[in-house]
Design a protein around this motif. Structure first.
Motif, PDB file in Angstrom:
ATOM      1  N   GLU A  72       0.830  -1.205   0.000  1.00  0.00           N
ATOM      2  CA  GLU A  72       0.000   0.000   0.000  1.00  0.00           C
ATOM      3  C   GLU A  72       0.864   1.255   0.000  1.00  0.00           C
ATOM      4  O   GLU A  72       0.559   2.237  -0.693  1.00  0.00           O
ATOM      5  N   ARG A  89       2.167   1.696  -3.513  1.00  0.00           N
ATOM      6  CA  ARG A  89       1.088   2.136  -4.396  1.00  0.00           C
ATOM      7  C   ARG A  89       0.826   3.639  -4.202  1.00  0.00           C
ATOM      8  O   ARG A  89       0.717   4.388  -5.165  1.00  0.00           O
ATOM      9  N   ALA A  90       0.769   4.075  -2.941  1.00  0.00           N
ATOM     10  CA  ALA A  90       0.515   5.486  -2.653  1.00  0.00           C
ATOM     11  C   ALA A  90       1.630   6.372  -3.206  1.00  0.00           C
ATOM     12  O   ALA A  90       1.368   7.476  -3.702  1.00  0.00           O
ATOM     13  N   ARG A 126       3.644   5.559  -5.880  1.00  0.00           N
ATOM     14  CA  ARG A 126       3.555   5.535  -7.343  1.00  0.00           C
ATOM     15  C   ARG A 126       2.442   6.435  -7.858  1.00  0.00           C
ATOM     16  O   ARG A 126       2.594   7.094  -8.881  1.00  0.00           O
ATOM     17  N   GLU A 127       1.331   6.443  -7.162  1.00  0.00           N
ATOM     18  CA  GLU A 127       0.176   7.254  -7.570  1.00  0.00           C
ATOM     19  C   GLU A 127       0.284   8.693  -7.074  1.00  0.00           C
ATOM     20  O   GLU A 127      -0.601   9.501  -7.349  1.00  0.00           O
ATOM     21  N   GLU A 128       1.361   9.001  -6.339  1.00  0.00           N
ATOM     22  CA  GLU A 128       1.617  10.327  -5.775  1.00  0.00           C
ATOM     23  C   GLU A 128       0.462  10.818  -4.897  1.00  0.00           C
ATOM     24  O   GLU A 128       0.129  11.995  -4.860  1.00  0.00           O
ATOM     25  N   GLU A 129      -0.128   9.885  -4.152  1.00  0.00           N
ATOM     26  CA  GLU A 129      -1.206  10.221  -3.225  1.00  0.00           C
ATOM     27  C   GLU A 129      -0.673  10.750  -1.900  1.00  0.00           C
ATOM     28  O   GLU A 129      -1.397  11.442  -1.184  1.00  0.00           O
ATOM     29  N   LYS A 171      11.755   8.720 -12.253  1.00  0.00           N
ATOM     30  CA  LYS A 171      10.717   9.751 -12.247  1.00  0.00           C
ATOM     31  C   LYS A 171      11.264  11.122 -11.857  1.00  0.00           C
ATOM     32  O   LYS A 171      10.521  12.091 -11.779  1.00  0.00           O
ATOM     33  N   TYR A 176       8.978   2.448  -8.014  1.00  0.00           N
ATOM     34  CA  TYR A 176       8.245   2.549  -9.278  1.00  0.00           C
ATOM     35  C   TYR A 176       8.360   1.307 -10.151  1.00  0.00           C
ATOM     36  O   TYR A 176       7.737   1.232 -11.200  1.00  0.00           O
TER      37      TYR A 176
END
Length: 121
Positions: free
Chosen positions: A36, A39-40, A42-45, A91, A112
């Motif tokens: 998680e 994922r956060a 990678r999604e830049e959350e 990135k 990533y």
């Protein structure tokens, strides 16, 4: 907008330590939390420093953002030194600067899941 310097350093430290963290997470049962976090990122959350701080607190550690060990980068006898430059975040979000061994694999970013980009210097 560029990431603050603390975020870049946190992301570099996490990226560099991620293979070890994945192995530890698998053996200790916190793979879902690590997945998680990745994922956060990678999604830049979430900001990288926030993710690293949360993982550190969860594990009761502060080792994720300490400096990496100093290992002399000396060429082996009979080999030419590596070319100047190094591999950087695919990135452009962290200051990690990795080198590969002559004939070795291209270093990867495990956050990533991409190869690092070569930069001649």
């Amino acid at each position: 907008m560029a990431d603050p310097p603390d975020d870049g350093r946190a992301l570099a430290a996490l990226c560099e330590n991620l293979p070890r963290l994945v192995r530890t997470a698998e053996s200790e049962g916190w793979s879902a939390e690590l997945h998680e976090a990745r994922r956060a990122l990678r999604e830049e959350e979430r900001r990288p420093k926030e993710v690293v701080d949360d993982l550190s607190r969860m594990l009761g550690l502060d080792v994720l953002i300490r400096g990496r060990p100093a290992i002399p980068d000396l060429p082996a006898a009979g080999h030419l030194p590596p070319p100047p430059g190094g591999y950087r975040c695919p990135k452009g979000r962290c200051p990690r600067d990795a080198r590969s061994e002559p004939g070795g694999a291209i270093p990867t970013c495990d956050v990533y899941e991409l190869p690092l980009k070569y930069s001649p210097g």
